[in-house]
Design a protein around this motif. Sequence first.
Motif, PDB file in Angstrom:
ATOM      1  N   TRP A  74      57.173 -30.062  51.299  1.00 36.18           N
ATOM      2  CA  TRP A  74      58.009 -28.991  50.743  1.00 36.18           C
ATOM      3  C   TRP A  74      59.458 -29.270  51.151  1.00 36.18           C
ATOM      4  CZ3 TRP A  74      55.594 -24.839  48.200  1.00 36.18           C
ATOM      5  CH2 TRP A  74      54.205 -24.738  48.348  1.00 36.18           C
ATOM      6  N   TYR A  75      60.411 -28.888  50.282  1.00 41.21           N
ATOM      7  CA  TYR A  75      61.818 -28.935  50.715  1.00 41.21           C
ATOM      8  C   TYR A  75      62.405 -27.528  50.641  1.00 41.21           C
ATOM      9  CZ  TYR A  75      63.349 -29.079  45.768  1.00 41.21           C
ATOM     10  OH  TYR A  75      63.546 -28.804  44.425  1.00 41.21           O
ATOM     11  N   LEU A  76      63.385 -27.289  51.518  1.00 45.49           N
ATOM     12  CA  LEU A  76      64.003 -25.952  51.625  1.00 45.49           C
ATOM     13  C   LEU A  76      65.135 -25.813  50.616  1.00 45.49           C
ATOM     14  CD1 LEU A  76      64.340 -23.268  53.335  1.00 45.49           C
ATOM     15  CD2 LEU A  76      66.082 -24.515  54.641  1.00 45.49           C
ATOM     16  N   HIS A  77      65.167 -24.660  49.929  1.00 43.71           N
ATOM     17  CA  HIS A  77      66.306 -24.328  49.060  1.00 43.71           C
ATOM     18  C   HIS A  77      66.533 -22.825  49.150  1.00 43.71           C
ATOM     19  CE1 HIS A  77      63.779 -22.471  45.895  1.00 43.71           C
ATOM     20  NE2 HIS A  77      62.892 -23.389  46.255  1.00 43.71           N
ATOM     21  N   GLN A  78      67.604 -22.434  49.810  1.00 42.49           N
ATOM     22  CA  GLN A  78      67.850 -20.989  49.987  1.00 42.49           C
ATOM     23  C   GLN A  78      68.391 -20.346  48.710  1.00 42.49           C
ATOM     24  OE1 GLN A  78      69.208 -19.547  53.984  1.00 42.49           O
ATOM     25  NE2 GLN A  78      69.669 -21.721  54.333  1.00 42.49           N
TER      26      GLN A  78
END
Length: 541
Positions: free
Chosen positions: A158-162
């Motif tokens: 998973w990658y983080l994207h706020q």
Amino acid sequence: MAEKWWQSAVAYQIYPRSFQDSNADGIGDIAGIISRLDYLEKLGIDAIWLSPVCRSPQDDFGYDISDYQDIDPMFGTLNDMDKLVAESKNRGIAIVLDLVLNHTSDEHPWFIEAKKSRDNIYHDYYVWRDGDESAPPNGLLAAFSGSAWEWVPELKQWYLHQFSKKQPDLNWDNPAVRQEIYRMIRWWMDRGVGGFRLDVIDLVGKEPDRLITGNGPKLHDYLHELSKETFQKGDLMVVGETWSASTEDAKIYSNPDGSEFSMVFQFEHIMLDQLPGKDKWDLAPLDFMALKKVFTHWQKELHGVGWNSLFWNNHDLPRIVSRWGNDKEYRVQSAKMLAILLHGLQGTPYIYQGEELGMTNATFSSTEGLRDIESLNMHADRLSKGYSEEEIMKSINAKGRDNARTPMQWDSSENAGFTLGTPWIEVNPNYKEINAASQTDDEDSIFSCYRKLIALRKTNPVFAFGDFAILLEDDPHVFTYKRQYKDQEMLVAVNFFSQEEPFFGRVDTSGMKLALSNYKGESDTLRPYEARLYIANPRGF
Ligand code: TEU
Ligand code: CA
């Protein structure tokens, strides 16, 4: 500390996409901005905050950058930018670039490489977590609805994207990322820009495994390093966007020792018309007494130990005359009242394009006229949760970001003089009544009120350096405060509402001259939305 140029300056925010189109493609551009610099010089502003014009797929209209060192062709070229910097400098105007450092576009070469494999040298430029498709690493949510995590099957990570999933968060714990950013900023400084606005900079110290996004434990270590490696090498105005900032945080961000920034945008006043603990879409009437308290708190807490920014509007916020003024029968008076109230305070004021004309919110009857990912995603999300179309559109018409993004209203010609093509978003139909051409030569216009406020700030040091004391603190309709600096005193009194309020004899204006007002003459009462600015020992008039 020595006085800084930006302490007596007034800034103007341009949302380039909606400011002036020069090639009839319906989208504003840099050449269009250059063609309007005489207008801004007449207004008297000292700096232009330019929302992003770097290469971007436009998923979030430029806040998703795919090349930090090139201009998106829809806005022009690097030569156009160099020309804008030079032409502005000739008018004593600094260009302040919007830097989006918390995240890039997923079409940035760094992310394209990062996604190729776990051991790619760019992989750790972003925030990845192992896992399986069934559930994200934790419950962090994105600002544009849904989880803040996006699954990449090829990597089983998973990658983080706020923000949107096309805006992957950069990993500031990686020194290589920080050095890339510092090099890029110095490259823009060498091109002569006069400052930077730092998008959601309070998020770069994030610790997602501990559900920490704003104000992370390493945040100020990183920002001290950022400032030392870049900004401190010039005489720049640097403003950080910090939604989570308290006055204690702001004293660090805007420490007069120059160790971080000049100032920050904090949003405590902006959140006073939403239900407590809810978000901006859950509407509540403005708590006026809380507004007075919040402004008083920030004025007193930062005096002498930090620096305030002053704003009602930006490209993310509804237009203030519709939000907390009266955009019907008292549009002109209330727009001027809001201007006088804000510009009399301590700090650097920011004018958002069209605010100086009293431009209003638009009215969107359906999602068809909307362009903003935040509103469109919220619409889908709340529909799926059972909200009615009517209540969703009520929230969007009150708080949606597209309200601020309808084209600048220059004159009463087609498309308000913004474009000879088809505008990317509809022009507000009230452009025939509300436009720059009808105001710039009218001494009684909202434009002229802003022009006078800017001129007063330039010649009267009490604006920038005076202290602050609230008067009539318990009055539920009137906001009155006093400022004092050396031989000058200033008193601002405004009636924030439409009912007349007693005024004569309630505050002492002896020895003061009425420097600016939105009504003719001085009556014993404050008339609907009446605002008065008095100065003792005034200069410049
Ligand atoms: O906004 C930060 C931010 O949090 C906003 O999205 C805010 O929460 C929302 O707009 C409230 O209505 C900055 C930029 O100003 C905004 O335009 C970008 O969409 C966002 O960051 C992501 O870069
Ligand atoms: Ca254009």
